[in-house]
Write an enzyme that holds these catalytic residues in place. Sequence first.
Site, mmCIF file in Angstrom:
data_model
loop_
_atom_site.group_PDB
_atom_site.id
_atom_site.type_symbol
_atom_site.label_atom_id
_atom_site.label_comp_id
_atom_site.label_asym_id
_atom_site.label_seq_id
_atom_site.Cartn_x
_atom_site.Cartn_y
_atom_site.Cartn_z
ATOM 1 N N CYS A 1 -2.701 -2.640 7.513
ATOM 2 C CA CYS A 1 -2.218 -2.563 8.892
ATOM 3 C C CYS A 1 -2.374 -1.131 9.400
ATOM 4 C CB CYS A 1 -0.751 -2.996 8.929
ATOM 5 S SG CYS A 1 0.376 -1.785 8.176
ATOM 6 N N GLU B 1 0.818 -1.211 0.000
ATOM 7 C CA GLU B 1 0.000 0.000 0.000
ATOM 8 C C GLU B 1 0.853 1.263 0.000
ATOM 9 O OE1 GLU B 1 -2.125 -2.846 2.981
ATOM 10 O OE2 GLU B 1 -0.107 -2.572 2.174
#
Length: 144
Positions: free
Chosen positions: A76, A48
């Site tokens: 996360c 990401e």
Amino acid sequence: MRLAYNAAIDAYKQNEVPVGAVIEYQGDVIATSHNQVEFTRDATAHAEILAITQATQKVEDWRLKDCTLYVTKEPCPMCSGAAFMSRLDRVVFGVPDSKMGFLGGALDISKVQTLNHQIAITSGILEDECKALLTQFFSEKRTP
């Protein structure tokens, strides 16, 4: 999401945790990445984060307004925070993560009322395929 899954397969082939990410802007893919933590020896080299960096360079702005992040596993804490900080409009993910996911799994950062930005969140897209790839990867790592 299929492109993110393909990126996760690339990560798997490179002995990285198989997570792939794609960012779309107005129907065009502007970033594609996968985890590169082992290769770079950098704990922040998540799919990401790398995709967000690519996308900001492509649009020449740190704000990713009108962009959607597709990722194979729930982001996360670090990646969820980066999604909000980069002003993504939407995050779509495959596998929920009850241990480290911060878009509804372990915690849900989107519920923090003081945030000055909101993100639309969709989960469960290609969940079975994404989960199978992660399960296979970790099964192989745990087998001597």
